[in-house]
Design an enzyme around this catalytic site. Structure first.
Site, short mmCIF file in Angstrom:
data_model
loop_
_atom_site.label_atom_id
_atom_site.label_comp_id
_atom_site.label_asym_id
_atom_site.label_seq_id
_atom_site.Cartn_x
_atom_site.Cartn_y
_atom_site.Cartn_z
N SER A 74 52.62 37.09 39.04
CA SER A 74 53.90 37.28 38.34
C SER A 74 55.01 37.74 39.28
O SER A 74 56.19 37.70 38.90
CB SER A 74 53.74 38.31 37.20
N ARG A 105 19.94 30.14 36.88
CA ARG A 105 20.49 30.90 38.01
C ARG A 105 19.44 31.87 38.53
O ARG A 105 18.44 32.13 37.87
CB ARG A 105 21.76 31.64 37.59
N HIS A 157 24.94 40.21 46.86
CA HIS A 157 26.18 39.43 46.93
C HIS A 157 27.10 39.84 45.79
O HIS A 157 28.30 40.11 46.00
CB HIS A 157 25.85 37.93 46.84
N HIS A 200 29.31 39.30 23.87
CA HIS A 200 29.23 37.85 24.12
C HIS A 200 28.40 37.57 25.37
O HIS A 200 28.06 36.41 25.63
CB HIS A 200 30.61 37.19 24.18
N HIS A 201 28.09 38.60 26.16
CA HIS A 201 27.19 38.42 27.30
C HIS A 201 25.73 38.46 26.86
O HIS A 201 24.85 38.32 27.69
CB HIS A 201 27.43 39.53 28.34
N ASP A 209 55.58 58.34 48.08
CA ASP A 209 54.16 58.15 48.40
C ASP A 209 53.40 58.21 47.09
O ASP A 209 54.00 58.28 46.02
CB ASP A 209 53.67 59.24 49.38
N TRP A 223 23.26 41.84 39.71
CA TRP A 223 24.32 42.84 39.79
C TRP A 223 24.42 43.62 38.48
O TRP A 223 24.98 44.71 38.43
CB TRP A 223 25.67 42.19 40.15
N SER A 234 35.25 56.94 43.46
CA SER A 234 36.42 56.52 44.23
C SER A 234 37.42 55.78 43.34
O SER A 234 38.63 56.03 43.39
CB SER A 234 35.97 55.63 45.39
N SER A 235 36.91 54.87 42.51
CA SER A 235 37.79 54.10 41.62
C SER A 235 38.50 55.00 40.63
O SER A 235 39.69 54.82 40.35
CB SER A 235 36.99 53.07 40.83
N THR A 238 46.20 35.38 27.04
CA THR A 238 46.07 34.70 28.33
C THR A 238 46.92 33.43 28.35
O THR A 238 47.57 33.11 29.34
CB THR A 238 44.59 34.35 28.61
N HIS A 298 32.48 44.06 30.69
CA HIS A 298 33.52 43.11 30.34
C HIS A 298 34.92 43.60 30.71
O HIS A 298 35.68 42.85 31.32
CB HIS A 298 33.45 42.61 28.91
N TYR A 310 38.25 42.18 33.57
CA TYR A 310 39.72 42.23 33.50
C TYR A 310 40.29 43.16 34.56
O TYR A 310 41.41 42.96 35.02
CB TYR A 310 40.18 42.59 32.08
N GLU A 322 35.48 45.37 33.10
CA GLU A 322 35.45 45.23 34.56
C GLU A 322 35.97 43.85 35.00
O GLU A 322 36.65 43.71 36.01
CB GLU A 322 34.02 45.45 35.07
N LYS A 382 50.47 34.19 29.04
CA LYS A 382 50.73 34.39 30.47
C LYS A 382 50.89 33.05 31.20
O LYS A 382 51.85 32.84 31.95
CB LYS A 382 49.60 35.20 31.11
#
Lengths: 531, 37
Positions: A271, A453, A80, A305-306, A109, A145, A172-173, A331, A256, A260, A258, A334
């Site tokens: 925006s 979890r 998932h 922090h993870h 293009d 994951w 690809s990315s 943040t 991390h 963002y 990722e 924003k």
């Protein structure tokens, strides 16, 4: 930002695709076609990932084991996460970039049209490997994951398929990012200076740089994992002198930023939407650009922090804690600017605006729980509990997904030349909003009470909140079938009122001011000039 | 509207720079730990 155009060179369009039928889509190098492919692919993967989520929630409706073996439950949670992150959210934003970036900067293009085709067609290959791994001996990877070592060094061939899939999707990315950066830097229309670019383009430019910096790091980590599994190395194997915690450091150095990568383009969409429906220019345009860049830079120095519970020096914990809390500043800038844009605006609440306002409300809650998680002594208590699950779903569903919904409803009249069904759109918003909160809000309480979890069973006292969450999840899933119907109506069936060139009177970027709805197959025969 | 030759050269140059950055990160993260061994 405003764009006034003195060129109307779109009048003589010649629709031509060299192939018809399926070959048109396989061979296309057109940014709009490829954007459409990305969006359909990501929506398909969203439904697949959603089915897995419902499998998880069905199991957790009651304590005890109902449907799945614990090993398969772990495969569900892992797949998932991987499918939603790499198959749904990231490709969806790339789809938006493909459709919008060239039109918003006045480019004909993408810079590398054939590379663009290749970037997309790698994705179904990667996705097939990933989903197909359920059917190999031992099933799919079940390491989460985050594919932490040493779990991931021990699993069956499903893990190898996942590694290969991640390599392909990462490539690809990276190619997509090179395309977006090159297009944005080199192909803007005359007069479209960097500080006149729409915020969506800015956020994607910064996101693309993040991708180029961190996707190779993930690729490096999983390559080392692969050599540990099959070629006798011991990067992460303690028995051979390696260090499993090192995998966590490398993974989160990717992981991390990722986060963002999955939210900054969403900020860009919001925006665009809020000024259009508040009928005011975006408040604090330049501060929005600098805030986006600040978030991106800070995202490189907060990864540990993870990992507060792995056992790190107090100085290390303090550094990562303070650096993380610092992200609240840009943040907050924003969120303040979005609210200031709405302040005294002539607001109307069509579906895109509903999702945008809903985004601000619910994403900000996810941001606040992020601050709570960032405080090391609290995080040590709630590490790997449902509080974390609640937090990141408030960011990724109410943040990324709601911004994608807002963007879809905002731009689909431009893409198709048809207005979506407004009544059904509003139903989609309210059902999604309500069921989202029914699903994930109780998880805060479960986490604070200590429910871990990634476990298929739980103690009796957690039953009620889990049942509420499961009911909410099925409601949220069914709401997305309504979204599928809305999409089919406006795209495949061609139903809905015809959309004018500029159906939203407050929208002022090039695609609205300069191109008809739908835009011609080749957008600009002559380069527009922005004054 | 076909990109000019100069435009295409600029695009290729930008892509090479970006691709090189990606390659440096990919090889760098692995070489760092190979060297540490």
């Amino acid at each position: 930002m405003s764009a006034v155009i003195d060129d109307h060179g779109h009048a003589h369009d010649h629709e031509h695709h060299p192939y018809g039928g399926i070959m048109r889509w396989i061979t296309t190098t057109n940014h709009k076609d490829i954007g459409t492919l990305y969006l359909w692919f990501s929506f398909t993967m969203f439904l697949v990932g959603g089915m897995l989520a419902l499998g998880i929630r069905a199991e957790l409706f009651q304590p005890g084991l109902q449907f799945w073996h614990p090993e398969f439950f772990n495969q569900l949670t892992t797949m998932h996460g991987l499918i939603m992150v790499f198959g749904a959210i990231m490709p969806a934003f790339v789809g938006f970039a493909n459709w919008q970036v060239p039109m918003m900067i006045g480019a004909p293009d993408m810079a590398f049209a054939r590379l663009n085709n290749w970037s997309f067609w790698l994705l179904p290959v990667g996705a097939t490997l990933l989903v197909g791994s359920f059917f190999v001996p031992g099933g799919a990877t079940a390491a989460g994951w985050t594919i932490y070592a040493p779990l991931s060094t021990q699993m069956g061939p499903g893990m190898d398929l996942a590694i290969f899939a991640l390599h392909i999707m990462g490539a690809s990315s990276i190619m997509g990012s090179i395309n977006i950066i090159t297009t944005t830097l080199n192909m803007r229309a005359p007069g479209m200076t960097m500080m006149r670019m729409p915020l969506f383009v800015w956020t994607w430019l910064i996101t693309a740089y993040l991708l180029i910096a961190v996707m190779p790091v993930l690729a490096g980590a999983i390559t080392m994992l692969l050599t540990d599994r099959h070629f006798g190395t011991s990067f992460f194997n303690a028995a051979g002198g390696g260090d499993p915690v090192m995998f966590q450091h490398i993974f989160w150095f990717f992981g991390h930023p990722e986060v963002y990568i999955m939210i900054l383009p969403g900020f860009g969409i919001i925006s665009q939407v809020i000024p259009a429906f508040a009928r005011k220019p975006l408040f604090g345009y330049s501060s929005m650009v600098y805030a986006t860049a600040s978030i991106a830079i800070l995202s490189f120095i907060v990864w540990a922090h993870h990992m507060f519970t792995v056992g790190m020096p107090v100085a290390g914990m303090l550094f990562f804690m303070y650096a993380t809390v610092l992200i609240a500043v840009p943040t907050g800038v924003k969120v303040f600017n979005w609210l200031a844009t709405m302040w005294r605006g002539s607001m109307t609440f069509e579906t895109p605006m509903l999702f945008a306002v809903g985004f601000i409300f619910v994403f900000t809650m996810g941001g606040f729980t992020g601050l709570i998680c960032a405080i090391a002594p609290i995080d040590i208590q709630i590490q790997d509990t449902y509080y974390i699950v609640a937090h990141f779903h408030y960011v990724l569903v109410a943040g990324s997904l709601f911004s994608l919904f807002a963007g879809f409803y905002f731009w689909v009249p431009k893409w198709t030349g048809r207005m979506y069904d407004e009544k059904l759109g509003k139903w989609h918003f309210w059902l999604s909003m309500i069921f989202f909160n029914v699903t994930f809000f109780p998880m805060h309480f479960l986490g604070l009470a200590g429910m871990p979890r990634r476990i298929p069973d739980y103690a009796l006292q957690f039953t009620e909140f889990n049942q509420i969450a499961s009911i909410g999840a099925f409601g949220f899933g069914l709401s997305q079938l309504l979204f599928l119907w809305i999409i089919l109506k406006v795209t495949v069936l061609g139903q809905g009122a015809k959309a004018g060139q500029r159906p939203w009177e407050g929208a002022d970027t090039l695609e609205w001011t300069h191109l008809p709805s739908p835009p011609p197959y080749h957008s600009f025969h002559e380069q527009p000039v922005v004054r | 509207m076909t990109p000019e030759r100069e435009q295409r050269q600029n695009n290729r140059r930008t892509a090479w720079v970006l691709g090189s950055i990606a390659l440096v990160f990919f090889l760098g993260i692995m070489l760092k730990y190979v060297m540490l061994k």
